[in-house]
Design a protein around this motif. Structure first.
Motif, PDB file in Angstrom:
ATOM      1  N   GLY A 107      -3.997   4.587  26.381  1.00 34.26           N
ATOM      2  CA  GLY A 107      -4.654   5.318  25.501  1.00 34.26           C
ATOM      3  C   GLY A 107      -5.201   4.478  24.281  1.00 34.26           C
ATOM      4  O   GLY A 107      -6.530   4.832  23.917  1.00 34.26           O
ATOM      5  N   PHE A 108      -4.712   3.309  24.173  1.00 33.60           N
ATOM      6  CA  PHE A 108      -5.268   2.315  23.130  1.00 33.60           C
ATOM      7  C   PHE A 108      -6.846   1.877  23.858  1.00 33.60           C
ATOM      8  O   PHE A 108      -7.704   2.039  23.100  1.00 33.60           O
ATOM      9  CB  PHE A 108      -4.607   1.116  22.838  1.00 33.60           C
ATOM     10  N   HIS A 148      -5.374   7.466  14.498  1.00 34.04           N
ATOM     11  CA  HIS A 148      -4.448   6.478  15.261  1.00 34.04           C
ATOM     12  C   HIS A 148      -5.190   4.735  15.098  1.00 34.04           C
ATOM     13  O   HIS A 148      -6.227   4.786  14.972  1.00 34.04           O
ATOM     14  CB  HIS A 148      -3.812   6.690  16.588  1.00 34.04           C
ATOM     15  N   ASP A 186      -8.383  13.415  20.330  1.00 33.40           N
ATOM     16  CA  ASP A 186      -7.174  12.447  20.813  1.00 33.40           C
ATOM     17  C   ASP A 186      -6.024  13.387  20.825  1.00 33.40           C
ATOM     18  O   ASP A 186      -5.504  13.640  19.954  1.00 33.40           O
ATOM     19  CB  ASP A 186      -6.943  11.469  19.839  1.00 33.40           C
ATOM     20  N   HIS A 219      -0.518  13.162  21.218  1.00 33.33           N
ATOM     21  CA  HIS A 219       0.808  13.941  21.009  1.00 33.33           C
ATOM     22  C   HIS A 219       0.861  15.303  21.285  1.00 33.33           C
ATOM     23  O   HIS A 219       1.913  15.860  21.108  1.00 33.33           O
ATOM     24  CB  HIS A 219       1.140  13.281  19.528  1.00 33.33           C
ATOM     25  N   SER A 264       1.329   8.402  28.326  1.00 31.97           N
ATOM     26  CA  SER A 264       2.502   7.534  28.116  1.00 31.97           C
ATOM     27  C   SER A 264       3.498   8.198  27.452  1.00 31.97           C
ATOM     28  O   SER A 264       4.312   7.902  26.855  1.00 31.97           O
ATOM     29  CB  SER A 264       1.888   6.210  27.082  1.00 31.97           C
ATOM     30  N   LYS A 265       3.138   9.441  26.738  1.00 37.92           N
ATOM     31  CA  LYS A 265       4.113  10.075  25.847  1.00 37.92           C
ATOM     32  C   LYS A 265       4.946  11.272  26.471  1.00 37.92           C
ATOM     33  O   LYS A 265       5.708  10.930  27.001  1.00 37.92           O
ATOM     34  CB  LYS A 265       3.140  10.332  24.464  1.00 37.92           C
TER      35      LYS A 265
HETATM   36  C1  LIG Z   1      -2.752   9.291  18.528  1.00 37.26           C
HETATM   37  C2  LIG Z   1      -2.649   8.097  19.575  1.00 37.26           C
HETATM   38  N1  LIG Z   1      -3.729   7.657  20.135  1.00 37.26           N
HETATM   39  C3  LIG Z   1      -3.666   6.736  20.902  1.00 37.26           C
HETATM   40  C4  LIG Z   1      -2.455   6.083  21.201  1.00 37.26           C
HETATM   41  C5  LIG Z   1      -2.377   4.930  22.383  1.00 37.26           C
HETATM   42  O1  LIG Z   1      -1.932   5.374  23.357  1.00 37.26           O
HETATM   43  P1  LIG Z   1      -1.179   4.513  24.405  1.00 37.26           P
HETATM   44  O2  LIG Z   1       0.204   4.317  23.854  1.00 37.26           O
HETATM   45  O3  LIG Z   1      -1.052   5.192  25.699  1.00 37.26           O
HETATM   46  O4  LIG Z   1      -1.939   3.106  24.541  1.00 37.26           O
HETATM   47  C6  LIG Z   1      -1.191   6.455  20.631  1.00 37.26           C
HETATM   48  C7  LIG Z   1      -0.259   5.662  20.546  1.00 37.26           C
HETATM   49  O5  LIG Z   1       0.934   5.401  19.906  1.00 37.26           O
HETATM   50  C8  LIG Z   1      -1.484   7.451  19.715  1.00 37.26           C
HETATM   51  O6  LIG Z   1      -0.333   7.845  18.636  1.00 37.26           O
END
Ligand SMILES: Cc1ncc(COP(=O)(O)O)c(C=O)c1O
Length: 426
Positions: free
Chosen positions: A143-144, A168, A240, A243, A273-274
């Motif tokens: 996600g990052f 985020h 995004d 969550h 990932s969540k």
């Molecule tokens: C709103 C949001 N976007 C993106 C991410 C990043 O996702 P990832 O953990 O898959 O890298 C997170 C993770 O904490 C998040 O809370």
């Protein structure tokens, strides 16, 4: 190592401000919704594992993945070629342990733009786009990486980004990397966003970006209003769904899907990932958008693709997510109950309205003490401090799971209330 001593100074400063961080170890416990942390069994109220999905990779899983991979490979036309390369007879490549080996690979070995992508990636992207109600989809490593890549691709030096203040960190970093001019509007404040959009140069590209569910607050973005504003001011909208994916929507499509807005959002981003309990992420949207990202998103172009083996696991979880609606109902029901009880007991749960329930404590030190007392009592819940949340709003972030037992949550509630009383939080 004298030249590294400046780091000690900074670490000391963080410790004095109650902002030091350290890694801890945790492993899944046998009991549903519990983990083993520091050798102790604890109720897990600290994860993003909202739906409680497990994935056990055993012989049956591998054999099923293997058959599926054979089918995908045959459909994509690469089956016969791989079989020939391996010296196998006929058009089928070898199965596990046979010539040709397993088609399931743990590593992608290079960027998809260099070596090409495993057929499972493209195949899953097509299925997932149909599910999201978009024309196309593109997988990212995490996600990052998705946020950093998408945002820096969509906005450049002469462009404008409008980002919710509570977005985020990966959105914040993507915006910095883009070199665009960034306007941070007050959390979910559509009047503020509109004022900023109204003043903006109409000739410039504009990107509005928001979390769908704010990860430290459990509040929900006003997506309908965001869509109306972006249409009125000719901006792009990126949502995004980290969550909300798996949690909202009839089949877990996310918030935009639940509200019937899938086609009006320019780029949906989400993670595996969540709620999915895996790893990896996606961008979904019009084919033109995805084509543009393939050409411009540097975290896709210059990074090794998501491991194909993970895509099989993601797909398995997705099949459960689509079909087991009871998990969503249970999660949201349990969170509603917990929030209601905490509020009645006098806690400040902020603007929480879904499955993330903060208990706002205020002071950093007090949040740390609260967190360690919870741990001592067998509850894993993390104190969240600035800079992750605004100064003076340190909190304990509670995340129930669909699979938590009611008596476990009741035990957690009683413990939180008694610690809250002891520390003068309520
Ligand atoms: C709103 C949001 N976007 C993106 C991410 C990043 O996702 P990832 O953990 O898959 O890298 C997170 C993770 O904490 C998040 O809370």
């Amino acid at each position: 190592m004298d030249h590294l001593q400046w780091m000690r100074g900074e670490l000391d400063r963080l410790a004095a401000a109650g902002q030091a961080r350290a890694l801890t170890e945790s492993a899944p416990a046998r009991r549903e919704g519990w983990i083993i942390r520091n050798g102790r069994s604890m109720l897990n109220l600290a994860s993003n594992h909202y739906l409680g999905l497990h994935h056990e990779v055993n012989e049956e899983t591998l054999s099923r993945w293997n058959d599926y991979a054979d089918r995908i490979r045959a459909e994509s036309g690469s089956g016969a070629e791989m079989a020939a390369t391996a010296g196998a007879v006929g058009s089928e490549a070898g199965k596990f342990g046979e010539p040709g080996g397993s088609p399931i690979r743990t590593g992608a070995t290079a960027s998809r733009l260099i070596v090409g992508g495993d057929p499972i990636l493209g195949s899953f992207e097509r299925e997932f786009a149909a599910y999201k109600g978009t024309e196309a989809c593109l997988l990212f490593g995490s996600g990052f990486m998705a946020n950093v890549g998408i945002i820096s691709a969509l906005a450049g030096r002469n462009d404008l980004i409008f980002s919710d203040k509570y977005n985020h960190a990966s959105i914040v970093d993507g915006a910095i990397l883009s070199r665009a001019k960034v306007f941070r509007y007050r959390n979910r404040d559509m009047n503020h966003l509109e004022q900023l959009l109204r003043k903006a140069d109409p000739a410039k590209h504009k990107l509005v970006v928001t979390d769908s569910v704010f990860s430290m607050d459990g509040s929900i973005a006003p997506l309908r209003e965001l869509v109306e504003l972006k249409e009125r001011y000719g901006a792009m909208l990126m949502v995004d769904e980290a969550h909300s994916g798996g949690v909202f929507g009839l089949r877990g499509e996310g918030l935009a899907g639940e509200l019937g807005l899938a086609q009006r959002v320019d780029v949906h981003m989400g993670t595996f990932s969540k709620a999915y309990g895996c790893y990896g992420a996606y961008a979904a949207g019009p084919a033109l958008m995805i084509d543009y990202l393939i050409n411009k998103a540097r975290s896709l172009i210059y990074s090794t693709a998501l491991p194909p083996m993970l895509v099989y696991a993601i797909r398995d979880q997705w099949n459960i997510i689509r079909t087991e609606g009871w998990r969503r109902d249970a999660l949201l029901g349990k969170a509603d109950w917990l929030r209601g009880e905490l509020r009645s007991a006098g806690f400040d749960t902020g603007d929480s309205e879904c499955h993330i329930v903060p208990v706002i404590v205020g002071d950093n030190e007090r949040s740390l003490v609260f967190g360690s007392k919870l741990q001592e009592a067998g509850i894993a819940a993390v104190p969240i401090r600035p800079p992750t949340v605004p100064e003076g709003s340190a909190r304990i972030r509670l995340t129930p799971m669909a699979t938590h037992r009611d008596d476990d949550l009741r035990m957690a509630l009683d413990t939180i209330v008694s610690i809250g009383l002891e520390l003068g939080v309520i």
